[in-house]
Design an enzyme around this catalytic site. Structure first.
Site, PDB file in Angstrom:
ATOM      1  N   LEU A  38       0.808  -1.217   0.000  1.00 57.31           N
ATOM      2  CA  LEU A  38       0.000   0.000   0.000  1.00 57.31           C
ATOM      3  C   LEU A  38       0.848   1.277   0.000  1.00 57.31           C
ATOM      4  O   LEU A  38       0.481   2.271  -0.626  1.00 57.31           O
ATOM      5  CB  LEU A  38      -0.912  -0.017   1.228  1.00 57.31           C
ATOM      6  CG  LEU A  38      -2.091  -0.973   1.103  1.00 57.31           C
ATOM      7  CD1 LEU A  38      -2.530  -1.501   2.467  1.00 57.31           C
ATOM      8  CD2 LEU A  38      -3.253  -0.276   0.403  1.00 57.31           C
ATOM      9  N   ASP A  88      13.292   3.206  10.728  1.00 62.33           N
ATOM     10  CA  ASP A  88      13.005   1.879  11.283  1.00 62.33           C
ATOM     11  C   ASP A  88      12.169   2.093  12.546  1.00 62.33           C
ATOM     12  O   ASP A  88      12.673   2.580  13.567  1.00 62.33           O
ATOM     13  CB  ASP A  88      14.313   1.148  11.617  1.00 62.33           C
ATOM     14  CG  ASP A  88      14.047  -0.233  12.197  1.00 62.33           C
ATOM     15  OD1 ASP A  88      12.863  -0.558  12.455  1.00 62.33           O
ATOM     16  OD2 ASP A  88      15.011  -0.979  12.401  1.00 62.33           O
ATOM     17  N   ASN A 118       1.759   4.799   7.303  1.00 66.55           N
ATOM     18  CA  ASN A 118       1.282   3.532   6.738  1.00 66.55           C
ATOM     19  C   ASN A 118       2.084   2.323   7.222  1.00 66.55           C
ATOM     20  O   ASN A 118       1.533   1.236   7.345  1.00 66.55           O
ATOM     21  CB  ASN A 118       1.376   3.645   5.200  1.00 66.55           C
ATOM     22  CG  ASN A 118       1.422   2.306   4.510  1.00 66.55           C
ATOM     23  OD1 ASN A 118       0.400   1.635   4.366  1.00 66.55           O
ATOM     24  ND2 ASN A 118       2.615   1.884   4.093  1.00 66.55           N
ATOM     25  N   TYR A 212      -2.034  -8.225  16.343  1.00 65.33           N
ATOM     26  CA  TYR A 212      -2.251  -7.206  15.295  1.00 65.33           C
ATOM     27  C   TYR A 212      -3.471  -6.342  15.645  1.00 65.33           C
ATOM     28  O   TYR A 212      -3.395  -5.116  15.636  1.00 65.33           O
ATOM     29  CB  TYR A 212      -2.427  -7.889  13.944  1.00 65.33           C
ATOM     30  CG  TYR A 212      -2.680  -6.936  12.794  1.00 65.33           C
ATOM     31  CD1 TYR A 212      -1.663  -6.111  12.306  1.00 65.33           C
ATOM     32  CD2 TYR A 212      -3.933  -6.847  12.176  1.00 65.33           C
ATOM     33  CE1 TYR A 212      -1.887  -5.238  11.245  1.00 65.33           C
ATOM     34  CE2 TYR A 212      -4.159  -5.979  11.117  1.00 65.33           C
ATOM     35  CZ  TYR A 212      -3.137  -5.181  10.660  1.00 65.33           C
ATOM     36  OH  TYR A 212      -3.365  -4.319   9.614  1.00 65.33           O
ATOM     37  N   LYS A 216      -3.662  -2.251  16.627  1.00 64.94           N
ATOM     38  CA  LYS A 216      -4.421  -1.253  15.869  1.00 64.94           C
ATOM     39  C   LYS A 216      -5.480  -0.575  16.749  1.00 64.94           C
ATOM     40  O   LYS A 216      -5.788   0.600  16.563  1.00 64.94           O
ATOM     41  CB  LYS A 216      -5.057  -1.891  14.632  1.00 64.94           C
ATOM     42  CG  LYS A 216      -4.031  -2.360  13.580  1.00 64.94           C
ATOM     43  CD  LYS A 216      -3.293  -1.201  12.914  1.00 64.94           C
ATOM     44  CE  LYS A 216      -2.436  -1.668  11.742  1.00 64.94           C
ATOM     45  NZ  LYS A 216      -1.727  -0.593  11.047  1.00 64.94           N
TER      46      LYS A 216
HETATM   47  N1  LIG Z   1      -3.042  -5.403   3.398  1.00 67.32           N
HETATM   48  C1  LIG Z   1      -4.186  -5.273   4.029  1.00 67.32           C
HETATM   49  O1  LIG Z   1      -5.162  -6.009   3.758  1.00 67.32           O
HETATM   50  C2  LIG Z   1      -4.348  -4.224   5.087  1.00 67.32           C
HETATM   51  C3  LIG Z   1      -5.621  -4.049   5.672  1.00 67.32           C
HETATM   52  C4  LIG Z   1      -5.779  -3.074   6.670  1.00 67.32           C
HETATM   53  C5  LIG Z   1      -4.701  -2.315   7.061  1.00 67.32           C
HETATM   54  N2  LIG Z   1      -3.483  -2.521   6.481  1.00 67.32           N
HETATM   55  C6  LIG Z   1      -2.365  -1.689   6.948  1.00 67.32           C
HETATM   56  O2  LIG Z   1      -1.731  -1.085   5.841  1.00 67.32           O
HETATM   57  C7  LIG Z   1      -0.363  -0.819   6.153  1.00 67.32           C
HETATM   58  C8  LIG Z   1       0.519  -1.295   5.015  1.00 67.32           C
HETATM   59  O3  LIG Z   1       0.390  -2.698   4.896  1.00 67.32           O
HETATM   60  P1  LIG Z   1       0.683  -3.511   3.546  1.00 67.32           P
HETATM   61  O4  LIG Z   1      -0.460  -4.420   3.379  1.00 67.32           O
HETATM   62  O5  LIG Z   1       1.079  -2.601   2.451  1.00 67.32           O
HETATM   63  O6  LIG Z   1       1.926  -4.394   4.043  1.00 67.32           O
HETATM   64  P2  LIG Z   1       3.371  -4.680   3.400  1.00 67.32           P
HETATM   65  O7  LIG Z   1       3.237  -4.928   1.945  1.00 67.32           O
HETATM   66  O8  LIG Z   1       3.963  -5.740   4.253  1.00 67.32           O
HETATM   67  O9  LIG Z   1       4.145  -3.300   3.614  1.00 67.32           O
HETATM   68  C9  LIG Z   1       4.470  -2.859   4.916  1.00 67.32           C
HETATM   69  C10 LIG Z   1       5.445  -1.705   4.854  1.00 67.32           C
HETATM   70  O10 LIG Z   1       5.764  -1.347   6.202  1.00 67.32           O
HETATM   71  C11 LIG Z   1       7.187  -1.348   6.343  1.00 67.32           C
HETATM   72  N3  LIG Z   1       7.638  -1.732   7.679  1.00 67.32           N
HETATM   73  C12 LIG Z   1       7.445  -2.911   8.326  1.00 67.32           C
HETATM   74  N4  LIG Z   1       8.074  -2.894   9.510  1.00 67.32           N
HETATM   75  C13 LIG Z   1       8.691  -1.697   9.613  1.00 67.32           C
HETATM   76  C14 LIG Z   1       9.530  -1.093  10.579  1.00 67.32           C
HETATM   77  N5  LIG Z   1       9.916  -1.716  11.685  1.00 67.32           N
HETATM   78  N6  LIG Z   1       9.986   0.154  10.342  1.00 67.32           N
HETATM   79  C15 LIG Z   1       9.659   0.821   9.211  1.00 67.32           C
HETATM   80  N7  LIG Z   1       8.886   0.292   8.243  1.00 67.32           N
HETATM   81  C16 LIG Z   1       8.415  -0.954   8.437  1.00 67.32           C
HETATM   82  C17 LIG Z   1       7.674  -2.353   5.315  1.00 67.32           C
HETATM   83  O11 LIG Z   1       9.043  -2.081   5.043  1.00 67.32           O
HETATM   84  P3  LIG Z   1      10.105  -3.256   4.691  1.00 67.32           P
HETATM   85  O12 LIG Z   1      10.065  -3.357   3.202  1.00 67.32           O
HETATM   86  O13 LIG Z   1      11.362  -2.715   5.227  1.00 67.32           O
HETATM   87  O14 LIG Z   1       9.631  -4.504   5.393  1.00 67.32           O
HETATM   88  C18 LIG Z   1       6.743  -2.061   4.150  1.00 67.32           C
HETATM   89  O15 LIG Z   1       7.204  -0.957   3.409  1.00 67.32           O
HETATM   90  C19 LIG Z   1      -0.094  -1.498   7.489  1.00 67.32           C
HETATM   91  O16 LIG Z   1      -0.138  -0.540   8.528  1.00 67.32           O
HETATM   92  C20 LIG Z   1      -1.254  -2.470   7.631  1.00 67.32           C
HETATM   93  O17 LIG Z   1      -1.552  -2.759   8.972  1.00 67.32           O
HETATM   94  C21 LIG Z   1      -3.285  -3.440   5.508  1.00 67.32           C
END
Ligand SMILES: NC(=O)c1ccc[n+]([C@@H]2O[C@H](COP(=O)([O-])OP(=O)(O)OC[C@H]3O[C@@H](n4cnc5c(N)ncnc54)[C@H](OP(=O)(O)O)[C@@H]3O)[C@@H](O)[C@H]2O)c1
Length: 358
Positions: A38, A88, A118, A212, A216
């Site tokens: 995202l 980080d 995000n 999780y 949130k």
């Molecule tokens: N996917 C869904 O269905 C969904 C639904 C509701 C809410 N969300 C929320 O949307 C957000 C993005 O999720 P996503 O689905 O895009 O997941 P994703 O593809 O796993 O991306 C997560 C991002 O967060 C970064 N991140 C993880 N741990 C970190 C840390 N310790 N410090 C800094 N950055 C960190 C990751 O960086 P790295 O590349 O370094 O790991 C990556 O850029 C999250 O907050 C999630 O809870 C997602």
């Protein structure tokens, strides 16, 4: 078929509309966790809509790769509109260093117009952060709150000629309605709610996404307090604060759960790919959240305000969220949680004491 599944399928095929091209021309937008999913899709939307975009990554080489990709896909190669800063969220020191770098990077502009917090994760196994908290609580709740407080200060100081109000957007999840908080007040008097959620012995390994939903919900409580701080003494909203849930999106967020067993390896991607929308469609909700009006500030008129999401109708969400957000238990627990969070913030980052209203 349940209404939730039908809405997920609707969102998968009928996207949230995007605003006109150049809607963000001249604005500076921050997207944390922009290396994948995202965050990457959001960076691309904002860049395509004309913004200068600051993206964060835990690894600079990876971040620079993403910068090149966004510039290419948005057709802005060589325009110097995408900037990468290391962040980080598992360490407070990285959050502080990040904000210093951000100040430098935006000093020549009129400041930061939009921040989309995000970055987040799901852990299937217990991991302790360098700060001593369980990593999901550290990243999704504590460090995101710290960043929110620091960015609020930064955005409030924007030069007065800026005509548009700045936006601070927190990415939460529909899962904040799931935890059963009836025991939380007791946890507060034992070792603390944050400590309880962070204790290895209490790790809810029977759950598919351990901690999780808790992380949130805790963040949602913290955002309510940040909303109050975003209102100036004269009652005007200084920074518009919203929460957003992108719905179910097919990204690598569930990768840690998928590692658990062969069944999960099949089930997690299958579920997300069949019912989940693309990151492009999910990130459109972030763009919507970055354009809310002052009236949609979260606590305006003391209502639930604008939680940007599409999974529930307004009344349906009000009923579902009541136990965790508005019930007597929720009001008590919310205050206890904020007290624990702000105590931790001030302990870990004494400079917060000096910041107005922190
Ligand atoms: N996917 C869904 O269905 C969904 C639904 C509701 C809410 N969300 C929320 O949307 C957000 C993005 O999720 P996503 O689905 O895009 O997941 P994703 O593809 O796993 O991306 C997560 C991002 O967060 C970064 N991140 C993880 N741990 C970190 C840390 N310790 N410090 C800094 N950055 C960190 C990751 O960086 P790295 O590349 O370094 O790991 C990556 O850029 C999250 O907050 C999630 O809870 C997602």
């Amino acid at each position: 078929m349940s209404p939730l599944i039908l809405r997920r399928l609707r969102d998968k095929f009928w996207p949230e509309p995007l605003p006109p091209v150049k809607s963000f021309e001249g604005q500076t937008v921050l997207v944390t966790g922009a290396t994948a999913g995202l965050g990457l899709a959001a960076a691309l939307h904002f860049a395509t809509l004309g913004a200068s975009v600051v993206i964060t990554s835990r690894s600079l080489p990876q971040g620079n790769g993403v910068k090149d990709e966004v510039e290419k896909r948005a057709g802005i190669v060589g325009q110097g509109k995408i900037h990468v800063i290391e962040l980080d969220l598992s360490r407070y020191s990285s959050c502080l260093a990040f904000v210093d770098r951000l100040k430098e990077a935006t000093a020549t502009r009129r400041g930061l117009d939009v921040a989309v917090l995000n970055a987040g994760l799901i852990n299937a196994e217990y991991v302790q952060s360098p700060e001593g908290w369980e990593e999901t609580i550290q990243v999704n709740t504590l460090s995101t709150t710290l960043l929110g407080l620091l960015l609020l200060q930064l955005m409030r100081k924007r030069r007065p000629r800026a005509s548009r109000k700045p936006h601070l957007v927190f990415v939460t999840s529909r899962d904040h309605i799931d935890p059963d908080i009836r025991d939380w007040a007791r946890w507060a008097t034992d070792d603390g709610i944050l400590r309880h959620c962070s204790d290895r012995q209490n790790w809810p390994s029977h759950q598919i996404e351990p901690n999780y939903a808790n992380s949130k919900l805790l963040l949602t409580y913290a955002v309510e307090e940040i909303c109050k701080k975003a209102v100036e003494p004269d009652g005007r909203v200084g920074v518009i604060v919203n929460t957003v849930c992108p719905g179910l999106v097919f990204t690598s967020l569930g990768r840690a759960i998928a590692k658990g067993s062969t069944l999960m390896q099949l089930a997690v991607p299958l579920h997300a790919s069949v019912l989940g929308k693309s990151a492009d469609y999910g990130a459109r909700f972030y763009v919507t959240a970055a354009r809310t009006s002052e009236d949609e500030h979260w606590l305006k008129r003391n209502t639930k305000g604008k939680y940007i999401q599409s999974l529930f109708g307004e009344e349906e969400y009000r009923i579902l969220a009541f136990p965790n957000l508005k019930s007597d238990t929720a009001l008590k627990v919310k205050a206890l949680v904020w007290n624990e969070i702000i105590t931790e913030m001030k302990r870990a980052v004494p400079v917060l004491e000096q910041l107005e209203g922190a």
